[in-house]
Each structure stands twice: as C-alpha cells, then as structure tokens.
Design an enzyme around this catalytic site. Structure first.
Site, short mmCIF file in Angstrom:
data_model
loop_
_atom_site.label_atom_id
_atom_site.label_comp_id
_atom_site.label_asym_id
_atom_site.label_seq_id
_atom_site.Cartn_x
_atom_site.Cartn_y
_atom_site.Cartn_z
N HIS A 117 -3.67 -5.29 1.14
CA HIS A 117 -3.52 -5.59 2.57
C HIS A 117 -3.96 -7.04 2.82
O HIS A 117 -4.88 -7.54 2.17
CB HIS A 117 -4.37 -4.65 3.42
CG HIS A 117 -3.82 -3.27 3.52
ND1 HIS A 117 -2.60 -2.99 4.10
CD2 HIS A 117 -4.32 -2.08 3.11
CE1 HIS A 117 -2.38 -1.68 4.05
NE2 HIS A 117 -3.40 -1.11 3.45
N CYS A 127 0.83 -1.21 0.00
CA CYS A 127 0.00 0.00 0.00
C CYS A 127 0.87 1.26 0.00
O CYS A 127 1.55 1.53 -0.97
CB CYS A 127 -0.99 -0.02 1.16
SG CYS A 127 -2.35 1.15 0.96
#
Length: 503
Positions: free
Chosen positions: A436, A334
């Site tokens: 994630h 991310c």
C-alpha cells in the site's frame, strides 16, 4: 509535580459525512500554526481505509491525515478502536492496533463498554503529551437506539470533559432540521455540552442565510460559530462516501480506471496519482464504464473472495482480461494483487470457506491465514523487461496489511525486494504487489508517470515536481485558511479555554 493535561474540543456531526474529519484536520492545522502541540483523537472509527504505524500497528486513515495536519507522527493512541466491516452485519475489531477477531454488530454493541478503559488510557496518555486534543465523533450523537454505553460521541465528550461543536451539512439539504433535531434529541447535560453550531459545505450568498441563523439560535439557544463554504481542497477521505469515488469520466490526457469493489479499501493509494494535472483517476463499478483506459488498477479490498466473485458476476473480469490481452496495463494492489493469481483458498473462515479461481494472470496461489501481516517496508524495484524497464531499480516504500500468504507455482519476476524479501510480480503489462502507498514514494511514482507519459506521447517535463508530503502540506494550509476565515476562532479559543463542564 502536577501532570500536564491537554485542553480538548470535540467535533460532532448531525450525520455521517457532515465534514467532521476535515474540520478536525483543519482545526489541528490551525492550532499547530498558532504554536500549540496538537493531536487528533477518535475513540472508535469504522472504515476500510487504514494505515500501519512504524510499530506495525493498525489505525484509521482519517486520524493519520489529522496527525499529518498537526505535524506529528501517527499513533494508535489517536484511534484505539478500529472497526473494519467484513459483511453488512459484522466487522473485524482492532484494538490498540491489533486484530481481536470478527464480531457481529449486535455482539460488539453488547461488548463495547468493555473497551472504555482502553479508550480512557489512550486519551489520557495523549492528554499528558499534548497541549490540545481535537476529538472527532462518529455518525450522529442523536442515534437514540445506540446512545446506551456510547463511547464515541457524547460518551467520549464526558470522558474527556470536552466542549462540543456540532456540524451540519447544508449541501445535502435540511441543515436547520439537522441541527435543531439533533440538539432536541439530546438530554439536558448533553445539550449543555454543545457550545456552538457549524454549518458546513455552504455555497451561495451568506446574507440570504443569516435570518435562518438567527432563528436557529433562538430555537436551540446555541450560537452559530461558523458557516464554512464548500472548500476546494484535496484531503484524503477514508470511507465509501468519499467524493472521489463518484468520479467515473476521464477528463484528462491519461486515463486511470480503478475498480470500485463493494468492499474497496485503501483507495487513498491513488491520491499521489490524482494530484497530477494530466492524470484522471476514476472509479468504475460497471463494465460499461470501463472504456479503454491507459491503466486499470485493482485496489485493496476487505473481502477479496467476495469482491472477486462480484468482479466476475458484473462482467468486469471478462472485459479486463480482454483489455489486458490487447496491451492495457493492469496493476493489482494487496487484495487486487491476490485476485491476479490462479486460486485463493480460505480454510480458516477468515472471509468465508472454500476456494475461488483467480484471474489466472500470475502463477500464484493465496491462502488466507488468521495472522495479519502489518508492517512498514521500503526497498527497491527489481529489473523488469520490455517497456516496464524504466521502472527498474527505483526506491519504493509503503506498508503491508493483509491476511493472505501468496505462494508462486513457478519461477517469476518479482516486483521489488525489501530487506532481502521479494514481493509481488511483474511481466509485460501485469504488475502486482502487496504494498500500500506504492505510488507515494517520489522516485517510483515519477518513473511510473514517465512511462505513462511517453507511452501516450506526452512531454514528461509536465510531471509535477511536488513530493506527496509537499502536496499534503499545501492542502492542509489551504484547509486551515478556509476554516480560519469562516469560523469565529476567537470564540473557538474561548470555548476551548472554558472547557466542557460549564453551561
């Protein structure tokens, strides 16, 4: 027909990190084991670790863990308001899973009573669906400068008419002063709502403690319903006080160094790795601590640009680049993935203004946009070359939660494909993805671990056969056993049955 309404009980603490979240998770598991349909609830959570539900809505990770302990699907109704700090003075405000914008702390404080109807609606919907709601407070109910229009401690207890158990942390010292001082700073009706005290994280001989418990009872007129020992369980934590973040030394065969950004988020991505007996996951915020790890992970962050600047100023950027040039594996997730590119630009004031140079390891530019990407996804890793080939064609799933759009400046090898959409990058010893929970899916994680084991000359047969779900359930059961053994559950059930309105 009368609408069903759940019974409720609330756990409040004398301070942050007193153990409220774990005790709530443990009670959730106990009530579920005893045959009740249970749900957690926290009206307002402040955390950088968050989760995306199946509906694409964002909520605090602690309530996800607690929902898992209950054996139910996480819902934003369990956490209607989430605050994600962006600076020391402000946060991104998320209501019912959707971003409302950034607010300074003072502005939010003035506005928070406007969210009471949102909180009531979420709670009442849960109360109509479940037998028991276990409510978690935040910080301390005795913050006298913040008690006006409280919506998360005694204010929430009043909304739910919930009895309260107050938790003190003996490990940090002064537990009697914590508990007595908190009770004495409450008004009469708030004191009446506290039905019992809990001493948490105890180490030692309880016989030595007993005289103090009697004196505390006499002073507070509140019964100590449990002394819970320091439990050796591995349950995900969500904030910067989490104990795993203090682990800096490699103690096992394989060394994974996670960069501890000042605004680190979703470090729970690493739990699936740390459950392995031969894997050491440690958190580094100085170049002198980095050493020569097998893997360096740049995790998520709530402020990519500021944390990239910190990485540069701390000297870690240069050290990481030197290690990568010598063959160390670098994995960005991310915000950490965004840092791997050539440039990050923010013209909308999402994290600041202007642009910043990236690490230059990926031919990619990232532009911050106001709309947040929130979605659960699953797919398959694409073909990789060289030593990473072992990771090709593996099932992968997790969730995206970011405000940046990344654009590649030249042809590249994508990391994975999700329903026709390519994500990420990998080449030689650099991997980047927006995903994630990238290590949670068993197929990819086992291939990744096999890659590390073989590279280190270890036997891949030593990789655990446990799925992450099985591991979580083991830990929830251990937590429930520990709490059940040291908490007067007969008294807890009596308190639950009687409710919060009775002195």
């Amino acid at each position: 027909m009368k609408q069903k309404k759940a019974k409720s009980i609330m756990i409040q603490g004398t301070m942050s990190n007193a153990g409220k979240s774990l005790i709530v998770a443990g009670l959730c598991r106990i009530f579920a084991q005893d045959g009740y349909k249970v749900a957690p609830f926290k009206s307002q959570n402040m955390a950088l670790n968050s989760f995306i539900t199946k509906e694409g809505l964002e909520m605090g990770r602690a309530q996800v863990v607690q929902a898992q302990a209950c054996g139910v699907e996480p819902s934003v109704k369990m956490n209607p308001i989430l605050l994600k700090p962006t600076t020391d003075m402000g946060s991104q405000v998320i209501v019912n899973g959707k971003v409302q914008g950034n607010m300074r702390a003072m502005d939010y404080f003035k506005k928070k009573k406007d969210y009471i109807p949102v909180i009531k609606k979420a709670y009442e919907q849960l109360a109509s669906e479940y037998d028991i709601i276990v409510i978690e407070g935040a910080g301390s109910p005795a913050e006298i400068n913040l008690k006006q229009d409280d919506i998360v401690n005694m204010g929430m207890a009043a909304i739910a008419d919930a009895p309260v158990l107050l938790v003190g942390d003996i490990d940090r010292g002064g537990v009697f002063a914590q508990l007595y001082g908190t009770v004495e700073l409450l008004n009469v009706s708030e004191k009446e709502r506290i039905k019992g005290l809990i001493i948490n994280k105890f180490r030692g001989d309880e016989e030595i403690l007993k005289p103090g418990l009697s004196m505390l009872h006499n002073l507070c007129k509140k019964k100590v319903v449990g002394v819970i020992p320091y439990l050796n369980v591995d349950i995900e934590e969500e904030d910067s006080l989490a104990e795993e973040l203090s682990q800096k030394v490699c103690t096992k065969a394989i060394d994974i160094a996670v960069i501890r950004f000042p605004k680190i988020s979703n470090f729970t991505d690493m739990q699936a790795l740390s459950m392995e007996k031969n894997i050491s996951v440690r958190y580094v915020n100085k170049k002198s601590e980095l050493g020569n790890p097998d893997v360096i992970i740049l995790p998520g962050t709530k402020n990519t640009m500021k944390d990239l600047l910190w990485l540069r100023e701390s000297g870690l950027e240069g050290t990481i680049l030197r290690l990568v040039s010598k063959g160390s594996l670098l994995f960005g997730i991310c915000g950490g993935y965004q840092m791997l590119g050539e440039k990050i630009t923010d013209v909308n004031g999402i994290e600041g203004n202007g642009s910043i140079r990236g690490l230059g390891l990926i031919p990619m530019n990232t532009i911050f946009e106001p709309e947040k990407t929130r979605t659960q996804i699953e797919g398959i890793t694409l073909d990789a070359l060289g030593s990473l080939a072992i990771l090709s064609g593996k099932k992968i799933k997790g969730y995206e939660i970011h405000m940046g759009r990344s654009i590649f400046t030249q042809e590249h090898q994508a990391f994975a494909v999700f329903k026709g959409k390519k994500d990420g990058y990998w080449k030689e010893n650099v991997i980047g993805t927006y995903l994630h929970g990238v290590f949670d899916e068993e197929e990819f994680r086992k291939a990744f671990l096999k890659f590390l084991f073989q590279k280190k000359g270890l036997d891949p047969k030593e990789i655990s056969d446990l799925t992450l779900e099985e591991y979580h359930n083991q830990q929830y059961d251990l937590l429930a056993d520990g709490i059940r053994s040291h908490l007067d559950m007969k008294e807890v059930y009596r308190i639950l049955e009687k409710g919060g309105s009775h002195a």
